[in-house]
Design an enzyme around this catalytic site. Structure first.
Site, PDB file in Angstrom:
ATOM      1  CD  GLU A 154      -2.739   1.657   0.538  1.00  0.00           C
ATOM      2  OE1 GLU A 154      -2.995   2.870   0.360  1.00  0.00           O
ATOM      3  OE2 GLU A 154      -3.347   0.750  -0.037  1.00  0.00           O
ATOM      4  NE  ARG A 158       8.986 -18.069  -3.193  1.00  0.00           N
ATOM      5  CZ  ARG A 158       9.241 -19.320  -3.576  1.00  0.00           C
ATOM      6  NH1 ARG A 158       9.794 -20.152  -2.738  1.00  0.00           N
ATOM      7  NH2 ARG A 158       8.964 -19.720  -4.785  1.00  0.00           N
ATOM      8  CB  SER A 159       6.631 -17.818   4.443  1.00  0.00           C
ATOM      9  OG  SER A 159       7.372 -19.016   4.339  1.00  0.00           O
ATOM     10  N   GLY A 174      -6.608   5.983 -15.635  1.00  0.00           N
ATOM     11  CA  GLY A 174      -7.737   6.785 -16.083  1.00  0.00           C
ATOM     12  C   GLY A 174      -7.661   8.173 -15.455  1.00  0.00           C
TER      13      GLY A 174
END
Length: 137
Positions: free
Chosen positions: A61, A90-91, A107
């Site tokens: 984010e 995946r870790s 847009g």
């Protein structure tokens, strides 16, 4: 503004925020992408010692919204994330993760940003999408 100045400005915006808490640093950008890193330490672990998906999403984010900022006139507009999705593939237990956000739809009022989070070996650990709403100030 040159690349270093822009990255310094983006990193300065992180002061006293979640990004500072998680040690997220912006490291590169271009016309349609932004890159940031986050160290994987116990501070961002789940109780079982792997990177918390929420911390991964916070990194994604933190890249996704500013990716849209790079593509607009920041004097006239601002960005708000309105929808976010993540697939954790995946870790990771340690090292550095890197998120790269790229605009895949630009847009007038909506941007769709894809964010790939990779580990130190370049393996995708999470694939995220963020829809940003572009608002007039």
């Amino acid at each position: 503004m040159d690349k270093k100045s822009t990255l310094d400005k983006f990193n300065a915006m992180c002061k006293n925020t979640l990004m500072e808490t998680l040690d997220i640093k912006y490291t590169d950008y271009g016309e349609d992408f932004l890159v940031a890193t986050m160290p994987v330490t116990s501070k961002v672990h789940q109780p079982d010692g792997i990177l918390n998906g929420g911390a991964t999403m916070a990194l994604a984010e933190s890249v996704g919204s500013p990716t849209s900022l790079l593509a607009i006139d920041m004097e006239k507009y601002t960005v708000r994330g309105i929808e976010f999705s993540a697939n954790h593939l995946r870790s990771v237990k340690s090292g550095m993760v890197t998120a790269t956000g790229k605009i895949i739809h630009k847009g007038k009022t909506i941007h769709l940003v894809e964010i790939k989070v990779v580990d130190d070996r370049g393996r995708v650990i999470s694939l995220c999408k963020l829809t940003n709403f572009i608002l007039a100030k």
